[in-house]
Design a protein around this motif. Structure first.
Motif, PDB file in Angstrom:
ATOM      1  N   VAL A 143       0.753  -1.198   0.280  1.00  0.00           N
ATOM      2  CA  VAL A 143       0.028   0.159   0.050  1.00  0.00           C
ATOM      3  C   VAL A 143       0.952   1.277  -0.135  1.00  0.00           C
ATOM      4  O   VAL A 143       1.372   1.745   1.158  1.00  0.00           O
ATOM      5  CB  VAL A 143      -0.809  -0.032   1.441  1.00  0.00           C
ATOM      6  CG1 VAL A 143      -2.064   1.265   1.141  1.00  0.00           C
ATOM      7  CG2 VAL A 143      -1.831  -1.201   1.288  1.00  0.00           C
ATOM      8  N   ALA A 144       1.087   1.801  -1.027  1.00  0.00           N
ATOM      9  CA  ALA A 144       1.906   2.996  -1.206  1.00  0.00           C
ATOM     10  C   ALA A 144       1.198   4.352  -0.602  1.00  0.00           C
ATOM     11  O   ALA A 144       0.016   4.391  -1.091  1.00  0.00           O
ATOM     12  CB  ALA A 144       2.353   3.248  -2.569  1.00  0.00           C
ATOM     13  N   GLU A 145       2.148   5.007   0.079  1.00  0.00           N
ATOM     14  CA  GLU A 145       1.421   6.297   0.399  1.00  0.00           C
ATOM     15  C   GLU A 145       1.490   7.352  -0.792  1.00  0.00           C
ATOM     16  O   GLU A 145       2.542   7.596  -1.254  1.00  0.00           O
ATOM     17  CB  GLU A 145       2.311   6.970   1.654  1.00  0.00           C
ATOM     18  CG  GLU A 145       1.768   8.267   1.996  1.00  0.00           C
ATOM     19  CD  GLU A 145       2.695   8.872   3.096  1.00  0.00           C
ATOM     20  OE1 GLU A 145       2.402   9.998   3.598  1.00  0.00           O
ATOM     21  OE2 GLU A 145       3.503   8.128   3.498  1.00  0.00           O
ATOM     22  N   VAL A 146       0.282   7.931  -1.170  1.00  0.00           N
ATOM     23  CA  VAL A 146       0.398   8.771  -2.074  1.00  0.00           C
ATOM     24  C   VAL A 146      -0.682   9.799  -1.754  1.00  0.00           C
ATOM     25  O   VAL A 146      -2.098   9.567  -1.614  1.00  0.00           O
ATOM     26  CB  VAL A 146      -0.050   8.686  -3.483  1.00  0.00           C
ATOM     27  CG1 VAL A 146      -0.100   9.660  -4.517  1.00  0.00           C
ATOM     28  CG2 VAL A 146       0.806   7.337  -3.922  1.00  0.00           C
ATOM     29  N   ILE A 147      -0.526  11.052  -0.962  1.00  0.00           N
ATOM     30  CA  ILE A 147      -1.407  12.252  -0.668  1.00  0.00           C
ATOM     31  C   ILE A 147      -1.050  13.371  -1.054  1.00  0.00           C
ATOM     32  O   ILE A 147       0.073  13.524  -1.571  1.00  0.00           O
ATOM     33  CB  ILE A 147      -1.494  12.280   0.938  1.00  0.00           C
ATOM     34  CG1 ILE A 147      -0.239  12.536   1.449  1.00  0.00           C
ATOM     35  CG2 ILE A 147      -1.987  10.761   1.603  1.00  0.00           C
ATOM     36  CD1 ILE A 147      -0.045  12.916   3.030  1.00  0.00           C
ATOM     37  N   ALA A 148      -2.115  14.051  -1.542  1.00  0.00           N
ATOM     38  CA  ALA A 148      -1.731  15.292  -2.313  1.00  0.00           C
ATOM     39  C   ALA A 148      -2.602  16.635  -1.568  1.00  0.00           C
ATOM     40  O   ALA A 148      -3.713  16.417  -1.118  1.00  0.00           O
ATOM     41  CB  ALA A 148      -2.245  15.294  -3.621  1.00  0.00           C
ATOM     42  N   LEU A 149      -1.969  17.776  -1.276  1.00  0.00           N
ATOM     43  CA  LEU A 149      -2.676  18.954  -0.849  1.00  0.00           C
ATOM     44  C   LEU A 149      -2.636  19.985  -1.841  1.00  0.00           C
ATOM     45  O   LEU A 149      -1.502  20.241  -2.516  1.00  0.00           O
ATOM     46  CB  LEU A 149      -1.905  19.371   0.565  1.00  0.00           C
ATOM     47  CG  LEU A 149      -1.623  18.225   1.592  1.00  0.00           C
ATOM     48  CD1 LEU A 149      -0.698  18.759   2.697  1.00  0.00           C
ATOM     49  CD2 LEU A 149      -2.958  18.124   2.334  1.00  0.00           C
ATOM     50  N   PRO A 150      -3.582  20.345  -2.017  1.00  0.00           N
ATOM     51  CA  PRO A 150      -3.811  21.672  -2.958  1.00  0.00           C
ATOM     52  C   PRO A 150      -2.786  23.051  -2.659  1.00  0.00           C
ATOM     53  O   PRO A 150      -2.947  23.338  -1.347  1.00  0.00           O
ATOM     54  CB  PRO A 150      -4.981  22.004  -3.037  1.00  0.00           C
ATOM     55  CG  PRO A 150      -5.824  21.693  -1.807  1.00  0.00           C
ATOM     56  CD  PRO A 150      -5.051  20.408  -1.246  1.00  0.00           C
ATOM     57  N   VAL A 151      -2.159  23.474  -3.326  1.00  0.00           N
ATOM     58  CA  VAL A 151      -1.604  24.903  -3.089  1.00  0.00           C
ATOM     59  C   VAL A 151      -2.275  25.976  -3.296  1.00  0.00           C
ATOM     60  O   VAL A 151      -2.596  26.085  -4.524  1.00  0.00           O
ATOM     61  CB  VAL A 151      -0.194  24.848  -4.020  1.00  0.00           C
ATOM     62  CG1 VAL A 151       0.757  26.153  -3.791  1.00  0.00           C
ATOM     63  CG2 VAL A 151       0.825  23.823  -3.876  1.00  0.00           C
ATOM     64  N   GLU A 152      -2.678  26.745  -2.217  1.00  0.00           N
ATOM     65  CA  GLU A 152      -3.572  27.847  -2.310  1.00  0.00           C
ATOM     66  C   GLU A 152      -2.610  29.039  -2.737  1.00  0.00           C
ATOM     67  O   GLU A 152      -3.138  30.058  -3.279  1.00  0.00           O
ATOM     68  CB  GLU A 152      -4.384  28.207  -0.636  1.00  0.00           C
ATOM     69  CG  GLU A 152      -5.092  27.018  -0.791  1.00  0.00           C
ATOM     70  CD  GLU A 152      -6.295  26.848  -1.576  1.00  0.00           C
ATOM     71  OE1 GLU A 152      -6.719  27.928  -2.052  1.00  0.00           O
ATOM     72  OE2 GLU A 152      -6.705  25.771  -1.989  1.00  0.00           O
ATOM     73  N   GLN A 153      -1.364  29.347  -2.159  1.00  0.00           N
ATOM     74  CA  GLN A 153      -0.616  30.552  -2.469  1.00  0.00           C
ATOM     75  C   GLN A 153       0.826  30.218  -2.709  1.00  0.00           C
ATOM     76  O   GLN A 153       1.147  28.918  -2.282  1.00  0.00           O
ATOM     77  CB  GLN A 153      -0.759  31.358  -1.289  1.00  0.00           C
ATOM     78  CG  GLN A 153      -2.039  32.087  -1.013  1.00  0.00           C
ATOM     79  CD  GLN A 153      -2.294  32.800   0.100  1.00  0.00           C
ATOM     80  OE1 GLN A 153      -1.220  33.557   0.227  1.00  0.00           O
ATOM     81  NE2 GLN A 153      -3.245  32.835   0.761  1.00  0.00           N
TER      82      GLN A 153
END
Length: 177
Positions: A143-153
């Motif tokens: 189970v590979a960790e792949v998480i993403a967060l949007p860049v607001e600024q």
């Protein structure tokens, strides 16, 4: 007959204070709706020009259109191979490798502790599904960790560069090895 006097706060100027406090709950829905209006609408209503160019001009960054994705790898060799592949496939503009992180996690009922390499991947948000599919297809973990967060600024020229480098990949395409 007994006469009850109102507390001193209700007399004179204090009455206005009490009445305003009583009306505050009624005003909250109105105020909260005003706070939700986009800044552009507020500036148009006030007659002042917007503080930033509009997205149609191509020079404004659209908040959330770029993401930072995080992937952990068992070692530097695996991290470099995946990093190079996602950049070559234009699923990412840049990958930073952060060595020697310690991960503590629960896996199959046991508490584990491992030394890993963290990949910080900058890409278009619309490419995160394709990036995830690719990483899962080549990653050695079950189970590979792949998480993403949007860049607001951020630094606008950098964020535009990320978008430019990854533009040749169609949105939400699946790129497998």
């Amino acid at each position: 007959m007994r006469v009850v006097r109102a507390p001193a706060i209700l007399l004179g100027g204090g009455a206005a204070l009490v009445l305003s406090l009583l009306w505050m709950p009624a005003l909250l829905p109105v105020v909260s709706r005003l706070l939700l209006l986009p800044r552009a609408l507020l500036s148009m209503a006030s007659g002042s020009p917007p503080t930033q160019p509009t997205p149609a001009s191509g020079s404004a960054y659209v908040p959330g259109s770029v993401s930072a994705a995080f992937v952990t790898c068992p070692n530097e060799k695996v991290a470099k191979e995946i990093a190079r592949a996602v950049v070559e496939k234009r699923l990412a503009a840049c990958v930073n490798l952060i060595p020697q992180i310690t991960s503590i996690y629960e896996w199959k009922g046991e508490i584990e502790e491992d030394s890993e390499v963290l990949m910080m991947i900058k890409t278009r948000s619309s490419l995160v599904p394709a990036l995830t599919d690719f990483v899962r297809s080549v990653h050695p973990y079950e189970v590979a960790e792949v998480i993403a967060l949007p860049v607001e600024q951020g630094n606008s020229p950098y964020l535009h560069w990320v978008r430019q480098v990854t533009e040749s990949v169609p949105d939400s395409s699946t790129v497998l090895p």
